[in-house]
Design a protein around this motif. Structure first.
Motif, PDB file in Angstrom:
ATOM      1  N   THR A  65      33.922  36.470  71.092  1.00 22.55           N
ATOM      2  CA  THR A  65      35.270  37.354  70.884  1.00 22.55           C
ATOM      3  C   THR A  65      36.033  36.842  69.815  1.00 22.55           C
ATOM      4  N   ASN A  67      39.014  38.155  66.605  1.00 21.09           N
ATOM      5  CA  ASN A  67      40.340  38.753  66.084  1.00 21.09           C
ATOM      6  C   ASN A  67      39.864  40.028  65.093  1.00 21.09           C
ATOM      7  N   HIS A  88      32.998  41.211  70.934  1.00 18.30           N
ATOM      8  CA  HIS A  88      34.120  41.724  71.476  1.00 18.30           C
ATOM      9  C   HIS A  88      35.510  41.550  70.347  1.00 18.30           C
ATOM     10  N   LEU A  89      36.226  42.470  70.129  1.00 25.12           N
ATOM     11  CA  LEU A  89      37.274  42.487  69.169  1.00 25.12           C
ATOM     12  C   LEU A  89      38.632  42.445  69.727  1.00 25.12           C
ATOM     13  N   THR A  90      39.479  41.564  69.374  1.00 16.17           N
ATOM     14  CA  THR A  90      40.826  41.836  69.957  1.00 16.17           C
ATOM     15  C   THR A  90      41.427  42.310  68.532  1.00 16.17           C
ATOM     16  N   ASN A  91      42.357  43.345  68.818  1.00 12.05           N
ATOM     17  CA  ASN A  91      43.083  43.961  67.698  1.00 12.05           C
ATOM     18  C   ASN A  91      44.374  43.651  67.634  1.00 12.05           C
ATOM     19  N   HIS A  92      45.044  42.880  68.366  1.00 17.12           N
ATOM     20  CA  HIS A  92      46.231  42.568  68.323  1.00 17.12           C
ATOM     21  C   HIS A  92      46.987  41.693  67.142  1.00 17.12           C
ATOM     22  N   ALA A  95      47.034  37.919  67.731  1.00 20.87           N
ATOM     23  CA  ALA A  95      45.743  37.156  68.190  1.00 20.87           C
ATOM     24  C   ALA A  95      45.577  35.998  67.444  1.00 20.87           C
ATOM     25  N   CYS A 100      36.105  32.953  70.504  1.00 18.66           N
ATOM     26  CA  CYS A 100      35.725  32.477  71.709  1.00 18.66           C
ATOM     27  C   CYS A 100      34.140  32.653  72.000  1.00 18.66           C
ATOM     28  N   ASP A 110      36.338  27.528  72.496  1.00 19.22           N
ATOM     29  CA  ASP A 110      37.313  28.322  71.728  1.00 19.22           C
ATOM     30  C   ASP A 110      37.425  27.397  70.340  1.00 19.22           C
TER      31      ASP A 110
END
Length: 144
Positions: A65, A67, A88-92, A95, A100, A110
């Motif tokens: 995971t 950003n 997996h991408l977090t787009n916040h 972030a 991860c 991490d």
């Protein structure tokens, strides 16, 4: 018959990775397990080198995971060393600059991601702090 070991990487292609002596498993606040300083924002180009440079005890990483705002386009999964790795991408926007890594049955790690365009001195400082285990899981550095 086992295959011959690969030649040692030269300094221009060696993974820039610094790992903490003690992983953060179960500790709160969750600490960073090390730092990675990729050479570019191209995750598909950088990830194979990172995964190859991890300790064998970490096992096969099956899920990653990152950003998504920090990296150029990346697929939902990719083949690395004959194994499918799910991305997996977090787009916040808030972030942390981390990656991860999950290995089924082995654990979670991490890593702080030091921005590829960071100055050598700043990158070295962040990598040293991560190796000492003094950076909390919120990142603590420039986002990649």
């Amino acid at each position: 018959m086992s295959p011959a070991p690969p030649p040692p990487p030269d300094s221009s292609t060696a993974v820039r990775l610094s790992l903490a002596a003690q992983p953060s498993h179960g500790r709160l606040p969750r600490l960073i397990d090390g730092a990675w300083w990729p050479r570019s924002y191209d995750l598909t180009a950088e990830l194979p080198g990172l995964l190859a440079g991890l300790p064998p005890a970490w096992g096969q990483i099956g899920s990653v995971t990152v950003n998504g705002a920090s990296w150029s386009a990346c697929p939902g999964r990719m083949l690395v060393a004959n194994q499918v790795v799910r991305l997996h991408l977090t787009n916040h926007p808030q972030a942390p600059p981390t990656i991860c890594l999950l290995a089924p049955g082995r654990g979670r790690w991490d890593l702080l991601v030091v921005a590829p365009d960071s100055a050598r001195r700043e990158a070295g400082r962040l990598m040293d702090e991560a190796a000492r285990g003094t950076i909390a899981g919120d990142g603590g550095g420039r986002a990649a």
